[in-house]
Design an enzyme around this catalytic site. Structure first.
Site, PDB file in Angstrom:
ATOM      1  N   ASP A 109      31.447 -46.580  -5.393  1.00 20.01           N
ATOM      2  CA  ASP A 109      32.048 -46.204  -4.118  1.00 20.01           C
ATOM      3  C   ASP A 109      31.675 -47.166  -2.999  1.00 20.01           C
ATOM      4  O   ASP A 109      30.514 -47.227  -2.594  1.00 20.01           O
ATOM      5  CB  ASP A 109      31.608 -44.789  -3.755  1.00 20.01           C
ATOM      6  CG  ASP A 109      32.301 -44.278  -2.500  1.00 20.01           C
ATOM      7  OD1 ASP A 109      33.422 -44.743  -2.230  1.00 20.01           O
ATOM      8  OD2 ASP A 109      31.726 -43.436  -1.807  1.00 20.01           O
ATOM      9  N   ASP A 304      39.309 -50.870   1.657  1.00 22.81           N
ATOM     10  CA  ASP A 304      38.728 -49.938   0.695  1.00 22.81           C
ATOM     11  C   ASP A 304      39.433 -50.030  -0.645  1.00 22.81           C
ATOM     12  O   ASP A 304      40.626 -49.750  -0.746  1.00 22.81           O
ATOM     13  CB  ASP A 304      38.827 -48.516   1.250  1.00 22.81           C
ATOM     14  CG  ASP A 304      38.216 -47.489   0.325  1.00 22.81           C
ATOM     15  OD1 ASP A 304      37.337 -47.854  -0.466  1.00 22.81           O
ATOM     16  OD2 ASP A 304      38.604 -46.319   0.395  1.00 22.81           O
TER      17      ASP A 304
END
Length: 423
Positions: A109, A304
């Protein structure tokens, strides 16, 4: 916050290797990234069609976005991990922890920092069900608890003390959480060459009270954000602050570190990286559609890899899609997924205008596949989507077939058009 480099990546770290501490200190290495919907993933469902997998990715993307809110400024040094749901990230990672090494499969992540895994002792009432055995620190010769007086403990947003030992606490936007002992361990990464890379003294969380929506196939989180205790930051001197990746739609790829992570050569453009804790933030000056340049009033955007779509402020996005639609001769149709805003019949979309993202100092010209995606056999939709009360995100579809390089030392992100299937 975001889903780019919340992205949320899947990194694949193998565990039984000949350890190469020399490689860990100098040079570069690459590690496999596994997309959660690829055949190498334990989440892979062979009965699903590519369009069903895309719809699942869109759902994860929207769920992840719901927890990027304006109350946590992306430029703030105190951005909260509670604003993200890492379980909705698109990539997983295998790492080995301890001596001897114990293999872990975790969510990779870029929207969080802490590395943590479920640990013994942890009764079923305090830990979520996990397919593989929990990590037992008593079985490792290199495990060491960190005291409350340590700098690593001081860097945590949420912590407490149990005697002299530091106790961490991390929570996520969906109510999931992990609590336990902050410690150091040897983390071993399996490079794509088959040579292992040992990283001694890595700070991580040994979770003994964990719950929420975590899946039994994963053992925790590997934080790849920009904060002090992320894996990237802890490897900073080892990799000279450099890493890169080259994404392929719904497929495994790799993440490159150190000299392997350098992006250079013809076609490379670079843009400044905003200094923000955890999240990787870029500045967009404008987006061009055809010959129309549309200036941006909210320039900060999170890049992201864990987020599928690209999210822009609602008013700006509506104007952008209106301009795009005016340059396309075909008649728009409804999105069968009910999620996207501009769609066309695949056969009617013979030509689309050029789209260029004008990052500060870097013009990134997109291919059609970066901003239109097939959502069914005969319908394609734009991946630009409007948002309110949330932060803009530059998602992973727009990053596909670009070699994207991060230089933490120079505070830049670079883009190079690349056929990522050949990387």
């Amino acid at each position: 916050m975001a889903t780019f480099l919340s992205c949320v990546f899947i990194l694949f770290f193998l565990c039984f290797y000949v350890v190469s501490p020399i490689e860990a200190q100098t040079g570069g290495f690459s590690v496999e990234l596994i997309h959660r919907d690829s055949p190498k993933s334990p989440f892979y469902n062979s009965s699903e069609t590519p369009y069903q997998r895309l719809r699942d990715a869109l759902t994860r993307s929207l769920n992840r976005l719901n927890h990027f809110n304006q109350n946590s400024s992306i430029s703030s040094s105190k951005a909260s991990q509670a604003d993200i749901i890492p379980n909705n990230a698109n990539y997983l990672i295998r790492i080995s922890i301890g001596t001897p090494p114990t293999e872990r499969l975790a969510v990779a992540d870029t929207g969080s920092d802490l590395i943590w895994t479920q640990c013994e002792p942890c009764p079923p009432s305090q830990c979520y069900m996990q397919d593989s055995p929990l990590f037992d620190p008593k079985m490792s010769s290199t495990y060491k608890s960190l005291p409350c007086s340590s700098s690593q403990c001081a860097s945590l947003n949420q912590k407490s003390c149990s005697g002299v030992n530091c106790q961490y606490s991390v929570s996520y936007g969906d109510g999931s959480f992990s609590n336990g002992n902050l410690a150091t361990e040897t983390v071993t990464l399996g490079s794509t060459t088959g040579q292992a890379v040992a990283l001694p003294g890595i700070t991580f969380g040994c979770g003994t009270n964990n719950g929420g929506l975590f899946n039994s196939k994963t053992t925790g989180i590997v934080g790849l954000g920009g904060g002090d205790i992320s894996l990237i930051s802890q490897m900073r001197t080892t990799i000279a602050g450099k890493f890169s990746y080259c994404l392929v739609p719904v497929s495994s790829t790799k993440i490159n570190f150190g000299t392997n992570g350098i992006v250079s050569g013809p076609g490379v453009v670079s843009t400044p990286l905003t200094k923000a804790k955890t999240f990787y933030v870029l500045t967009i000056d404008a987006i061009s559609v055809g010959n129309q340049r549309l200036g941006v009033s909210t320039p900060d955007i999170v890049i992201d890899s864990g987020t599928t779509l690209t999210f822009l402020p609602q008013g700006y996005n509506s104007n952008l899609l209106s301009v795009m639609s005016s340059m396309i001769e075909a008649q728009p149709v409804a999105d069968p997924t009910g999620s996207l805003e501009l769609c066309y019949s695949f056969n009617s979309l013979s030509q689309v205008p050029e789209v260029t993202i004008h990052f500060r100092g870097a013009d990134v010209k997109l291919s059609r596949s970066n901003f239109f995606v097939k959502v069914s056999e005969d319908i394609v939709c734009s991946v630009f989507k409007g948002i309110t009360n949330s932060v803009p995100i530059y998602g992973n579809i727009m990053q596909t077939n670009f070699l994207v390089g991060y230089d933490i030392e120079q505070q830049t992100v670079s883009f190079k058009p690349t056929d990522c299937t050949k990387q």
